[in-house]
Design an enzyme around this catalytic site. Structure first.
Site, PDB file in Angstrom:
ATOM      1  N   GLY A  85       9.755   1.153   6.750  1.00  0.00           N
ATOM      2  CA  GLY A  85       9.291  -0.134   6.230  1.00  0.00           C
ATOM      3  C   GLY A  85       8.137   0.026   5.284  1.00  0.00           C
ATOM      4  O   GLY A  85       7.875   1.117   4.770  1.00  0.00           O
ATOM      5  N   GLU A  86       7.461  -1.094   5.083  1.00  0.00           N
ATOM      6  CA  GLU A  86       6.381  -1.111   4.108  1.00  0.00           C
ATOM      7  C   GLU A  86       5.036  -1.234   4.800  1.00  0.00           C
ATOM      8  O   GLU A  86       4.947  -1.709   5.924  1.00  0.00           O
ATOM      9  CB  GLU A  86       6.509  -2.367   3.246  1.00  0.00           C
ATOM     10  CG  GLU A  86       7.504  -2.253   2.146  1.00  0.00           C
ATOM     11  CD  GLU A  86       7.452  -3.497   1.264  1.00  0.00           C
ATOM     12  OE1 GLU A  86       7.831  -3.357   0.107  1.00  0.00           O
ATOM     13  OE2 GLU A  86       7.055  -4.585   1.735  1.00  0.00           O
ATOM     14  N   VAL A  87       3.985  -0.855   4.072  1.00  0.00           N
ATOM     15  CA  VAL A  87       2.630  -1.128   4.530  1.00  0.00           C
ATOM     16  C   VAL A  87       1.998  -2.029   3.470  1.00  0.00           C
ATOM     17  O   VAL A  87       1.985  -1.699   2.289  1.00  0.00           O
ATOM     18  CB  VAL A  87       1.810   0.170   4.708  1.00  0.00           C
ATOM     19  CG1 VAL A  87       0.420  -0.146   5.216  1.00  0.00           C
ATOM     20  CG2 VAL A  87       2.513   1.122   5.659  1.00  0.00           C
ATOM     21  N   LYS A 140       1.488  -2.583   8.767  1.00  0.00           N
ATOM     22  CA  LYS A 140       2.718  -1.781   8.696  1.00  0.00           C
ATOM     23  C   LYS A 140       3.829  -2.648   9.253  1.00  0.00           C
ATOM     24  O   LYS A 140       3.710  -3.181  10.362  1.00  0.00           O
ATOM     25  CB  LYS A 140       2.510  -0.519   9.548  1.00  0.00           C
ATOM     26  CG  LYS A 140       3.568   0.530   9.400  1.00  0.00           C
ATOM     27  CD  LYS A 140       3.053   1.846   9.957  1.00  0.00           C
ATOM     28  CE  LYS A 140       4.112   2.905   9.965  1.00  0.00           C
ATOM     29  NZ  LYS A 140       3.579   4.234  10.277  1.00  0.00           N
ATOM     30  N   ASP A 184       2.903  15.238  12.451  1.00  0.00           N
ATOM     31  CA  ASP A 184       3.295  15.043  11.048  1.00  0.00           C
ATOM     32  C   ASP A 184       2.050  15.065  10.151  1.00  0.00           C
ATOM     33  O   ASP A 184       1.868  14.215   9.288  1.00  0.00           O
ATOM     34  CB  ASP A 184       4.077  13.737  10.884  1.00  0.00           C
ATOM     35  CG  ASP A 184       4.874  13.689   9.572  1.00  0.00           C
ATOM     36  OD1 ASP A 184       5.086  14.765   8.961  1.00  0.00           O
ATOM     37  OD2 ASP A 184       5.285  12.587   9.158  1.00  0.00           O
ATOM     38  N   LEU A 226       0.822  -1.215   0.000  1.00  0.00           N
ATOM     39  CA  LEU A 226       0.000   0.000   0.000  1.00  0.00           C
ATOM     40  C   LEU A 226       0.853   1.261   0.000  1.00  0.00           C
ATOM     41  O   LEU A 226       0.453   2.300  -0.489  1.00  0.00           O
ATOM     42  CB  LEU A 226      -0.899   0.012   1.242  1.00  0.00           C
ATOM     43  CG  LEU A 226      -1.947  -1.089   1.304  1.00  0.00           C
ATOM     44  CD1 LEU A 226      -2.559  -1.170   2.698  1.00  0.00           C
ATOM     45  CD2 LEU A 226      -3.028  -0.846   0.273  1.00  0.00           C
ATOM     46  N   GLY A 279       7.146   3.638   3.854  1.00  0.00           N
ATOM     47  CA  GLY A 279       7.445   4.729   4.768  1.00  0.00           C
ATOM     48  C   GLY A 279       8.942   4.821   4.976  1.00  0.00           C
ATOM     49  O   GLY A 279       9.723   4.187   4.265  1.00  0.00           O
ATOM     50  N   ALA A 280       9.307   5.632   5.947  1.00  0.00           N
ATOM     51  CA  ALA A 280      10.714   5.864   6.207  1.00  0.00           C
ATOM     52  C   ALA A 280      11.431   4.558   6.596  1.00  0.00           C
ATOM     53  O   ALA A 280      12.586   4.340   6.239  1.00  0.00           O
ATOM     54  CB  ALA A 280      10.832   6.894   7.316  1.00  0.00           C
TER      55      ALA A 280
HETATM   56  P1  ATP Z   1       6.718   8.158   6.783  1.00  0.00           P
HETATM   57  O1  ATP Z   1       7.438   8.166   8.083  1.00  0.00           O
HETATM   58  O2  ATP Z   1       7.609   8.145   5.585  1.00  0.00           O
HETATM   59  O3  ATP Z   1       5.623   9.195   6.714  1.00  0.00           O
HETATM   60  P2  ATP Z   1       5.697   5.697   7.718  1.00  0.00           P
HETATM   61  O4  ATP Z   1       6.789   4.708   7.698  1.00  0.00           O
HETATM   62  O5  ATP Z   1       5.377   6.281   9.039  1.00  0.00           O
HETATM   63  O6  ATP Z   1       5.904   6.818   6.679  1.00  0.00           O
HETATM   64  P3  ATP Z   1       2.903   5.464   7.025  1.00  0.00           P
HETATM   65  O7  ATP Z   1       2.813   6.930   6.731  1.00  0.00           O
HETATM   66  O8  ATP Z   1       2.127   4.959   8.170  1.00  0.00           O
HETATM   67  O9  ATP Z   1       4.418   4.987   7.139  1.00  0.00           O
HETATM   68  O10 ATP Z   1       2.492   4.643   5.728  1.00  0.00           O
HETATM   69  C1  ATP Z   1       3.142   4.877   4.487  1.00  0.00           C
HETATM   70  C2  ATP Z   1       2.114   4.894   3.381  1.00  0.00           C
HETATM   71  O11 ATP Z   1       1.443   3.613   3.329  1.00  0.00           O
HETATM   72  C3  ATP Z   1       0.995   5.912   3.559  1.00  0.00           C
HETATM   73  O12 ATP Z   1       1.361   7.193   3.120  1.00  0.00           O
HETATM   74  C4  ATP Z   1      -0.135   5.266   2.735  1.00  0.00           C
HETATM   75  O13 ATP Z   1       0.045   5.514   1.369  1.00  0.00           O
HETATM   76  C5  ATP Z   1       0.079   3.772   2.985  1.00  0.00           C
HETATM   77  N1  ATP Z   1      -0.764   3.330   4.119  1.00  0.00           N
HETATM   78  C6  ATP Z   1      -0.436   3.386   5.421  1.00  0.00           C
HETATM   79  N2  ATP Z   1      -1.418   2.933   6.208  1.00  0.00           N
HETATM   80  C7  ATP Z   1      -2.428   2.591   5.388  1.00  0.00           C
HETATM   81  C8  ATP Z   1      -3.773   2.088   5.611  1.00  0.00           C
HETATM   82  N3  ATP Z   1      -4.211   1.854   6.826  1.00  0.00           N
HETATM   83  N4  ATP Z   1      -4.536   1.845   4.518  1.00  0.00           N
HETATM   84  C9  ATP Z   1      -4.072   2.115   3.284  1.00  0.00           C
HETATM   85  N5  ATP Z   1      -2.839   2.603   3.018  1.00  0.00           N
HETATM   86  C10 ATP Z   1      -2.014   2.852   4.050  1.00  0.00           C
HETATM   87 MG    MG Z   2       3.687   8.659   6.639  1.00  0.00          MG
END
Ligand code: ATP
Ligand code: MG
Length: 461
Positions: A20-22, A37, A129, A14, A17-18
């Site tokens: 890992g993956e979602v 996540k 954020d 999906l 992120g910084a």
């Molecule tokens: P960063 O620190 O780079 O902002 P992160 O590692 O904290 O990212 P998230 O922002 O939680 O990760 O998720 C990254 C991306 O994954 C989101 O911008 C979105 O596109 C997708 N994503 C995250 N959670 C969901 C969800 N519950 N349903 C659908 N897509 C999601």
């Molecule tokens: Mg994010």
């Protein structure tokens, strides 16, 4: 298809992120979908603590405009958080570069955002954020605040503490955060103001809210009226934004002030003629080439496209539901073996509404040939892999790397060219897409195609 735990399969990626993956995980029997996540602790040993904090804060929250937290799972080298799946993707993808969106739509999302932030602050939680990439949409286009990776509790038993950590995404960060310590609430409110500018104008006003930054200096000296994005906005929404983007946090609008502002209270709706007078849309159709426009880093979408992609419409699966899945507990137990964590060859992928795609009249080979020719004419460097994915690597106007891909997807005998951002600024990507698309006009199919289509599709072999 790879199974994650008994009865739960991996869907597509999906987002990234910084750390890992979602990924989407789908229940084999019920078709229920959950977002997972995940962080590989071998790659990011320092992330474990952050993930724990994210889970601790997120699990306290329950609000219709906040992504639901379902649970967590720890393995020796992996950490997982399970979340409500937002099938509509990121709010970011609804923003048209340099245009934004109709004001009734911007107002609807903004109200949902304010409602979520009011709830968070009511529970003593700062998000820190807030940006369109972290605001997700469900199947009914409702906004859901997500990503509590930087969130923190700033008020406990009525006692507020000042925050120290300089964090967030620079164009959205309030000026006082750069010079810390700062109060939590005004800082989140500031980010909401920047988001509103992005929604109404399709651009961000400055790289950072630092008086050294010329656009910000012009703003605080009130010498901005002839400048973009401000000149695109009508006086009423601009009046609200002026009160939210006030340098001194003590004088800044609070949530209660926002909620009683004229623009917020205005009844904007889709076919409301007021929209023409009030909104950013009609006034800002002119593309301003000179505009110093920017949007912070966006998240790449669907990075697993090098593999074959199969498509099904999850909504049409029997029993598919967006309510809390029933067999969730299986996901949280750490005793079950984790099977192949790699993306499977056949992966579910659901089309989300996106503007960076079009159908063509040509077959795969010819489409790739025409696309490559057009890209070369526009001085792009590109490479084509053996399944016909065209990758373009370039830099944007701020000299930041910009990488995007064009994937040919066969759908019911017709070729869909799907552009996806891999790295860099999302608005810049969309601007490039528009220019490339203009040059491909002769091969673009203009008839009506009903999509998303509930058929199995695959990339060109
Ligand atoms: P960063 O620190 O780079 O902002 P992160 O590692 O904290 O990212 P998230 O922002 O939680 O990760 O998720 C990254 C991306 O994954 C989101 O911008 C979105 O596109 C997708 N994503 C995250 N959670 C969901 C969800 N519950 N349903 C659908 N897509 C999601
Ligand atoms: Mg994010």
């Amino acid at each position: 298809m790879a199974e994650f735990v008994d009865g739960w399969f991996f869907g597509h990626t999906l987002g990234e992120g910084a750390y890992g993956e979602v990924k989407l995980v789908i229940n084999k029997t019920t078709g229920e979908a959950v977002a997972m996540k995940m962080i590989d602790l071998q790659k990011h040993p320092d992330a474990k603590q952050n993930m724990k904090k994210e889970a601790t804060v997120h699990r306290m929250l329950s609000n219709p405009n906040i992504i639901r937290y379902y649970g967590q799972r720890s393995e020796a080298t992996m950490e997982y958080i399970f979340l409500e799946y937002a099938s509509g993707g990121e709010l970011f993808d609804r923003i048209e570069p340099d245009i934004g969106m109709p004001s009734w739509e911007a107002q609807r999302y903004f109200k949902q955002l304010i409602s979520a932030v009011e709830y968070l602050h009511g529970h003593g939680v700062a998000h820190r954020d807030l940006k369109p990439e972290n605001l997700l949409l469900d199947d009914k286009d409702n906004l859901k605040v997500s990503d509590f990776g930087l969130a923190t509790v700033y008020r406990l038993q009525g006692r507020e503490r000042l925050l120290e950590k300089r964090c967030g995404t620079l164009p959205y960060v309030a000026p006082e955060v750069l010079v810390h310590p700062y109060r939590a609430e005004p800082a989140d409110v500031w980010s909401c103001g920047i988001i509103l500018v992005a929604l109404l104008a399709g651009e961000l006003p400055w790289d950072e809210a630092n008086p050294q930054c010329p656009e910000y200096a012009a703003w605080i000296e009130a010498k901005y009226m002839s400048l973009t994005p401000w000149k695109k906005l009508d006086t009423i929404p601009l009046g609200l934004i002026r009160n939210v983007l006030i340098h001194a946090p003590v004088s800044r609008f609070k949530i209660t002030d926002i909620k009683t502002h004229r623009w917020y209270l205005k009844n904007l709706c889709k076919d409301n003629s007021e929209d023409c007078i009030d909104g950013g849309r009609l006034k800002c159709l002119r593309y301003d080439e000179e505009a110093i426009t920017r949007l912070g880093l966006s998240q790449p979408e669907f990075p697993d496209t090098e593999n074959q992609v199969f498509q099904i419409n999850l909504d049409e699966r029997p029993g598919f539901s967006f309510s809390q899945p029933a067999a969730l507990e299986d996901l949280f137990l750490s005793t079950q073996p984790v099977q192949n964590t790699q993306t499977s060859q056949n992966t579910f992928q659901r089309l989300v509404k996106r503007m960076t795609r079009f159908f063509v009249k040509t077959d795969c080979e010819e489409t790739v040939r025409t696309l490559v020719k057009t890209l070369k004419e526009q001085n792009y460097t590109c490479r084509v892999n053996d399944v016909g994915i065209v990758t373009v690597s370039t830099v944007d106007r701020r000299k930041m790397p910009l990488v995007f891909k064009a994937i040919m997807v066969e759908m019911d005998g017709q070729i869909l060219v799907d552009f996806r951002l891999s790295k860099g600024c999302g608005l810049e990507f969309k601007r490039r897409f528009i220019r490339i698309k203009e040059r491909l006009d002769s091969v673009i199919f203009k008839g009506s195609v009903t999509w998303p289509i509930a058929v199995a599709t695959k990339t060109m072999p």
